[in-house]
Design an enzyme around this catalytic site. Structure first.
Site, mmCIF file in Angstrom:
data_model
loop_
_atom_site.group_PDB
_atom_site.id
_atom_site.type_symbol
_atom_site.label_atom_id
_atom_site.label_comp_id
_atom_site.label_asym_id
_atom_site.label_seq_id
_atom_site.Cartn_x
_atom_site.Cartn_y
_atom_site.Cartn_z
ATOM 1 N N GLU A 175 -20.985 29.020 17.110
ATOM 2 C CA GLU A 175 -19.870 27.950 16.412
ATOM 3 C C GLU A 175 -20.127 26.744 16.756
ATOM 4 O O GLU A 175 -19.071 25.742 17.607
ATOM 5 C CB GLU A 175 -18.987 28.198 17.285
ATOM 6 C CG GLU A 175 -18.570 30.168 17.239
ATOM 7 C CD GLU A 175 -17.108 30.289 17.236
ATOM 8 O OE1 GLU A 175 -15.929 31.259 16.435
ATOM 9 O OE2 GLU A 175 -16.695 29.711 18.250
HETATM 10 C C1 ACM Z 1 -18.196 34.077 20.181
HETATM 11 O O1 ACM Z 1 -17.099 34.669 20.512
HETATM 12 N N1 ACM Z 1 -17.642 32.705 19.984
HETATM 13 C C2 ACM Z 1 -19.479 34.590 20.758
#
Ligand code: ACM
Length: 676
Positions: free
Chosen positions: A316
């Site tokens: 992310e």
């Molecule tokens: C995640 O759940 N961002 C690895």
């Protein structure tokens, strides 16, 4: 040794007459091969243990812990001194100490043979013996004469080598004693990797002497000292559990920047994030100083973690800052990097070299799986299961997490069936060998120390079984039968998940605790946090007292099936269940004016009343042996359609409760019973 001999004599004389081969066992995870016998090895003051061949500190401490648990069950002092004779109540025969630090290549297999006169546990390594000791304890039964170990012949070896739990201590910090209990529980269900998510936007949790402002300004003074980290690693090592640290970069890294703003771009000031999601501040991958910093930091911290793997995060990454910074854009142009994903990959290549220089193999979330990634990396899949197979086909080793997010509101059954290598896999045997295993993920946004155990246990035991047991162990009803026992066993080492509802409801409900407990038997929260939650929430509301998979609902569909098939006891039980369920609304309404938490439950209790009415009506038709009329059938169908699986405020009804009433309604309508 005289008492032991007398006991053995008594057991061999009496046991074959009285005892029978039990119809089922309560082992979890299920071993590769198990045959129960009618024998019973009595556990009494004469109980003794000896080791032959290997006898090192780790093995003797593990035996000490096992004997102490057995002693608490037996209620009498057991013989503590570990002998070295080839005869004892339990002979532990280990061929080699194995790796000094738990290793992916460790041989964890063992054989266990329990007869009426003694047990032998044989293993190639100490860790194998540690796994076998847990199975030995799970074979314990009891009768009027006391406790015994059930006779059995067991051969056991794990299906996957990597069987982990991620714990996020950034969103909420967890003290070391909580982590030790967690490791105890993990060892009981044969998990072998503790993935410690130590930094994120909301907290940097490790003492760094090289860069002290990391923990000083990034942790609200809630961090692990280096001494505490060594203590946890050593505690885990004693239980055959690897400890893999994760420092998530270059995104999810806001908490690094209050202390070291030069790692990112922009003027700051930078702050620890207090809410959830992704955040813009991101490491600057274009400056040499970023890599110098990471090199020195990893060099320092790698020494605390003897495990060979180092998790670099990589998930992310918000590209906004990189897109909006002229210097970064011009760096990308001059280095031929077409976009921010390519920049992230270039960052990873530099980071991997640093991680490897410090003796570690990099692991990262599946976003790192991009062209030009070195195949030395291990990919942890969280955005779906497909990437695991895709990356295996590209030659990468991988671990599966996508189906095992235990911060999600799912039942143990939902986590139990997804398989890192499903039966219909199209991977070749060589590619399958690259699938190392899986990890359950306990993200910390909505959990605090008070609630943590109830969010992890007992559901994690079902996942642990998926990782350890043969692929064909998939009977959900049998899993729940054994989970029930396993849950109680987990309490033995101090995990407090079983008292969770009662303990939390006591604070909320005054003398109406039983009423609230009934409510929480049939509902689960939409999520653990509710909207608007942040890092300062105490997590003491009714939804925090609730469970994702309450025990009362585990077998309710089984009871409905049995009732429909003519089982009068099951029908009576169901009538009791539904009557209790139906009474909650009126009782909550009555206390609403003086118990604030009651207001949180009234709306969903109204839905429970409706469900109860439909179910009791259906049982009434069945009892009278009449088929429901069309008007009632239409009413019942529309009611069920409205109730399942709809969200009601911050709650949903537990799916098995609506499923159970559906089974009753169909029977009342004269439809044939469901096949399974
Ligand atoms: C995640 O759940 N961002 C690895």
């Amino acid at each position: 040794m005289r008492p032991a001999l007398q006991l053995i004599a008594a057991a061999t004389l009496v046991a074959p007459i009285a005892a029978q081969v039990p119809a089922s066992h309560t082992l979890m995870p299920v071993p590769s091969s198990v045959q129960l016998t009618a024998a019973q090895l009595r556990v009494d003051t004469g109980f003794s243990v000896s080791t032959v061949r290997v006898s090192d500190g780790r093995l003797t401490r593990a035996i000490g812990r096992a004997v102490s648990r057995l002693e608490m069950r037996a209620g009498v002092p057991l013989f503590r001194r570990i002998g070295s004779a080839g005869s004892a109540s339990l002979v532990v025969d280990v061929a080699s100490p194995g790796f000094a630090v738990p290793d992916l290549a460790e041989d964890e297999s063992y054989q266990l043979n329990v007869t009426g006169s003694g047990a032998t546990l044989t293993a190639a390594t100490v860790v194998g013996a540690i796994r076998g000791l847990e199975t030995f304890l799970q074979l314990q039964g009891g009768d009027a004469k006391g406790v015994f170990i059930q006779g059995a012949t067991i051969q056991d070896t794990p299906r996957f080598r990597w069987r982990g739990l991620l714990l996020d201590v950034s969103r909420h910090f967890e003290p070391t004693d909580v982590i030790k209990r967690l490791l105890d529980g993990m060892a009981m269900v044969k998990l072998n990797v503790f993935h410690w998510h130590l930094s994120d936007d909301q907290g940097f949790r490790v003492e760094s002497r090289a860069y002290p402002r990391l923990h000083q300004l990034g942790s609200d003074s809630m961090f692990y000292t280096q001494e505490q980290i060594r203590e946890i690693v050593s505690y885990a090592t004693d239980r055959g559990i690897r400890v893999m640290p994760e420092f998530d970069v270059p995104g999810h890294s806001s908490a690094w920047f209050p202390g070291y703003p030069e790692l990112t771009v922009g003027a700051g000031p930078f702050a620890i994030a207090r809410t959830w999601g992704t955040f813009e501040p991101t490491m600057d991958p274009t400056r040499e100083s970023t890599y110098q910093f990471l090199d020195k930091f990893i060099g320092e911290i790698a020494g605390l973690f003897p495990d060979k793997y180092w998790h670099i995060g990589g998930d992310e990454v918000d590209p906004k800052q990189w897109k909006g910074t002229a210097a970064i854009q011009s760096y990308m142009k001059s280095h031929g990097l077409a976009n921010e994903v390519a920049l992230h990959t270039a960052f990873n290549a530099r980071l991997f070299a640093i991680v490897q220089k410090h003796g570690k193999t990099p692991v990262g979330w599946d976003e790192i799986f991009q062209p030009n990634l070195p195949t030395s990396a291990v990919i942890q899949s969280w955005r779906g299961t497909a990437v695991l197979a895709t990356s295996a086909k590209a030659g990468f080793r991988g671990i599966l997490s996508a189906p095992y997010y235990i911060d999600h509101m799912k039942a143990a059954a939902d986590f139990y069936l997804p398989d890192p290598i499903p039966a219909n896999t199209d991977l070749t045997p060589e590619q399958q060998a690259l699938v190392l295993g899986g990890e359950a993920c306990m993200w910390g946004e909505y959990v605090v120390s008070e609630t943590l155990a109830s969010r992890i246990w007992p559901r994690l035991a079902a996942i642990a079984e998926r990782f350890w047991s043969p692929q064909n162990v998939v009977d959900v009803a049998d899993m729940y039968r054994r989970l029930d026992v396993t849950s109680r066993r987990l309490s033995e080492v101090g995990l407090r998940h079983e008292e969770h509802v009662a303990r939390n409801v006591r604070r909320l409900a005054g003398d109406s605790t039983a009423l609230f407990e009934t409510l929480l038997d049939y509902v689960r929260p939409r999520d653990f946090g509710g909207s608007g939650s942040n890092q300062f929430f105490p997590h003491t509301r009714l939804m925090d007292a609730a469970l994702p998979d309450p025990r009362a609902s585990w077998d309710i569909t089984g009871r409905a099936r049995r009732a429909v098939a003519g089982d009068a006891v099951a029908a009576t039980q169901l009538r009791t269940d539904l009557t209790r369920m139906g009474a909650v609304q009126a009782r909550l309404t009555a206390v609403r004016d003086f118990i604030p938490a009651a207001g949180e439950g009234v709306q969903v209790a109204a839905a429970m009343s409706n469900l109860s009415r439909v179910g009791l009506d259906a049982l009434g038709f069945m009892a009278r042996r009449t088929t429901a009329d069309a008007a009632w059938s239409t009413y019942a169908d529309s009611m069920l359609a409205a109730l399942a699986p709809r969200r009601i405020g911050q709650w949903t009804l537990v799916p098995t409760a609506t499923d159970a009433v559906r089974i009753l309604v169909d029977a009342a309508k004269g439809l044939p019973p469901p096949r399974n």
